[in-house]
Write an enzyme that holds these catalytic residues in place. Structure first.
Site, PDB file in Angstrom:
ATOM      1  N   CYS A 235     -11.225  -6.692  -3.599  1.00 17.51           N
ATOM      2  CA  CYS A 235     -11.730  -5.849  -2.521  1.00 17.51           C
ATOM      3  C   CYS A 235     -12.644  -4.773  -3.099  1.00 17.51           C
ATOM      4  O   CYS A 235     -12.659  -4.520  -4.315  1.00 17.51           O
ATOM      5  CB  CYS A 235     -10.577  -5.220  -1.743  1.00 17.51           C
TER       6      CYS A 235
ATOM      7  N   CYS B  48     -10.852  -2.013  -5.163  1.00 22.30           N
ATOM      8  CA  CYS B  48     -10.394  -2.451  -6.480  1.00 22.30           C
ATOM      9  C   CYS B  48     -11.574  -2.584  -7.444  1.00 22.30           C
ATOM     10  O   CYS B  48     -11.422  -2.335  -8.646  1.00 22.30           O
ATOM     11  CB  CYS B  48      -9.637  -3.774  -6.377  1.00 22.30           C
TER      12      CYS B  48
ATOM     13  N   CYS C  58      -7.318  -9.230  -0.933  1.00 24.67           N
ATOM     14  CA  CYS C  58      -7.694  -8.917  -2.313  1.00 24.67           C
ATOM     15  C   CYS C  58      -6.726  -9.584  -3.287  1.00 24.67           C
ATOM     16  O   CYS C  58      -5.508  -9.490  -3.141  1.00 24.67           O
ATOM     17  CB  CYS C  58      -7.697  -7.407  -2.518  1.00 24.67           C
TER      18      CYS C  58
ATOM     19  N   CYS D  74      -4.860  -6.172  -5.365  1.00 20.11           N
ATOM     20  CA  CYS D  74      -3.974  -5.226  -4.659  1.00 20.11           C
ATOM     21  C   CYS D  74      -3.203  -5.880  -3.526  1.00 20.11           C
ATOM     22  O   CYS D  74      -2.336  -5.238  -2.907  1.00 20.11           O
ATOM     23  CB  CYS D  74      -4.765  -4.032  -4.138  1.00 20.11           C
TER      24      CYS D  74
ATOM     25  N   ASP E   3      47.128  24.556  -8.110  1.00 16.28           N
ATOM     26  CA  ASP E   3      47.963  23.551  -7.454  1.00 16.28           C
ATOM     27  C   ASP E   3      48.004  23.818  -5.952  1.00 16.28           C
ATOM     28  O   ASP E   3      47.677  24.914  -5.472  1.00 16.28           O
ATOM     29  CB  ASP E   3      49.378  23.570  -8.020  1.00 16.28           C
TER      30      ASP E   3
END
Length: 523
Positions: free
Chosen positions: A21, A24, A105, A108, A341
């Site tokens: 893409c 990218c 793509c 990605c 306690d």
């Protein structure tokens, strides 16, 4: 205008023809200008095509041969994810819009295409709003499928092989990380939709977005045989193919071996990633204070034996209920400086305690609100009282535990003796100083504490005669001293003990711990 240089043309052409893409492509060209990634991807694609045209024209021959790289459409058709909490779903094209050939793509898997548009950013913001946190900043974290590392490595080798002859310097570390590019695109719309909050790199509130892509899960599998040492099963992981393990394997495997085992460039996917939802988590908030306990039938923490609850409440729960409500926290961890306690009262200034509040939706209370919270705890029960309630740091909690064994504790006990006594029979006890005890782990706690002999010191004692079988005993001891066992001897497991000193059976009827601290519990 894209900030690209002549040397980038070969990379751009190679990546576009491989199915990357536009965003990218910018990442592999090491473009760090964030504004470029925020531009519409179709416009960026057009600019990239225009950028490489001169090179294509120059390489064209007179025989009318075209060397234009086929550029696939950049509008992927994403599969709808299954229904889940706070789901993010890929945007659907408007009715009547022209359909395009699906093209996701190869690197990605659609994350920098439709999965980061304004519609998706607004869905993330809406999911955060639904959680109703009070905050002024957030950090955005992104969880990606591990196979994206394999695909990016494949594309990087593809580019590296192509441009090596041209003398271009390209290092894998120079490629813009996919997570960073995603954040650059979506953080602006998210911040705006949330009223202008800051999206920063470090914040108490984390907003996590997760993506998966089941069709390409097998992309990583070849690494298991190529680098078996990198993939070892762990208890808490469903798959050995974690992102960290895959990255480690990619660092280890040679380029030649990788190219033999995986396609270069990576194969074209048929669908884009599936968003798994938005998950918000706030860092813990820590509060501290002191508590007094006035009831002799109230444990410090819930008392459960063999799955059966023995007491209806506890100090921890009486304090926690109003606190959790005020901070809107999902849970808590309670700790204190020592414990008493169930039948022991805690008097004086009170025992220091601290609470870690898990995933609080409200993290700040002002001084007046903290006072009101303290008051609400105190009016909710007459069994306890809280003071000095305050918000503290994690470090303050750890300091509360420091030096517990060196502290001195004060006690008041009501003692019974089998043999009748007179005032003069017990007077000598007040003269005893720095008495060292050897205390074997008491029988009553042996199920939860290791068997050992512990040395403890009784610094001083003071007696007050009551009648022939009763007297009050005040003690100052080293922290961790078992007072009950010192009184009755625990079948000889504590030596010396009060039975030996008085030469008669003795037992403890009532015990109060007197907590006296000059300093505040925390800073």
């Amino acid at each position: 205008m894209l900030p690209l240089k002549e040397k980038d043309k070969a990379i751009v052409q190679k990546l576009l023809s491989s199915g990357c893409c536009a965003r990218c492509v910018l990442r592999f060209c090491c473009v760090r200008l964030q504004a470029v990634y925020r531009q519409p991807p179709q416009g960026t694609l057009g600019e990239l095509q225009d950028f490489i045209k001169p090179q294509e024209s120059a390489e064209s021959t007179g025989e009318n041969k075209s060397h234009d790289a086929p550029v696939p459409p950049q509008t992927p058709q994403c599969a709808d994810p299954p229904s889940k909490r706070a789901k993010l779903e890929p945007s659907q094209p408007e009715e009547g819009a022209a359909e395009t050939v699906p093209s996701v793509c190869v690197v990605c898997l659609g994350i920098l295409q439709e999965l980061c548009d304004t519609t998706q950013a607004l869905k993330i913001a809406e999911a955060v709003k639904m959680e109703k946190y009070e905050f002024d900043s957030l950090v955005l974290s992104v969880s990606l499928p591990a196979q994206l590392c394999v695909r990016e490595h494949s594309c990087w080798l593809h580019v590296k092989k192509e441009v090596r002859e041209k003398g271009l310097l390209l290092d894998k570390d120079d490629v813009i990380p996919l997570k960073e590019a995603f954040k650059w695109i979506v953080q602006g719309p998210i911040a705006k939709e949330l009223g202008g909050v800051s999206v920063v790199t470090k914040s108490a509130l984390e907003v996590a977005v997760e993506f998966t892509h089941q069709p390409t899960d097998a992309d990583c599998h070849f690494l298991a045989s190529a680098c078996p040492d990198c993939f070892k099963p762990t208890k808490n992981k469903q798959s050995v193919f974690t992102r960290m393990a895959v990255v480690k394997a990619l660092e280890k495997i040679s380029d030649a071996k990788f190219l033999r085992l995986f396609a270069c460039p990576p194969p074209q996917p048929s669908s884009c990633c599936v968003p798994q939802g938005v998950h918000c988590l706030h860092l813990s908030v820590f509060i501290a204070g002191r508590y007094n306990k006035f009831c002799r039938s109230l444990p410090q923490t819930p008392w459960v034996i063999d799955g059966e609850r023995r007491m209806e409440s506890s100090v921890e729960e009486l304090i926690a209920a109003p606190v959790l409500s005020a901070f809107r926290a999902d849970g808590f961890n309670f700790s204190s400086s020592g414990r008493e306690d169930v039948d022991v009262r805690t008097l004086g200034n009170g025992r220091p305690f601290a609470m870690e509040l898990l995933n609080p939706h409200r993290a700040r209370l002002n001084h007046e609100e903290m006072k009101q919270l303290q008051q609400s705890i105190n009016v909710s029960s007459d069994k306890i009282r809280v003071r000095d309630l305050q918000i503290v740091s994690r470090e303050a909690m750890s300091r509360m535990k420091e030096g517990e064994e060196e502290k001195t504790k004060s006690y008041t006990a009501l003692i019974w003796t089998r043999k009748p006594i007179k005032s003069e029979d017990i007077a000598f006890i007040s003269d005893i100083k720095e008495l060292t005890l050897d205390q074997k782990t008491p029988l009553r706690v042996l199920h939860r504490r290791a068997l050992a002999v512990r040395q403890r010191v009784v610094h001083s004692m003071n007696v007050r005669f009551m009648d022939a079988h009763h007297f009050h005993l005040e003690l100052k001891t080293q922290a961790g001293t078992y007072i009950k066992e010192f009184v009755h001897g625990d079948f000889g497991r504590t030596k010396p003990n009060l039975c030996e000193l008085l030469k008669t059976d003795t037992d403890i009827l009532e015990l109060d711990v007197e907590v006296r601290h000059k300093k505040k519990v925390c800073v």
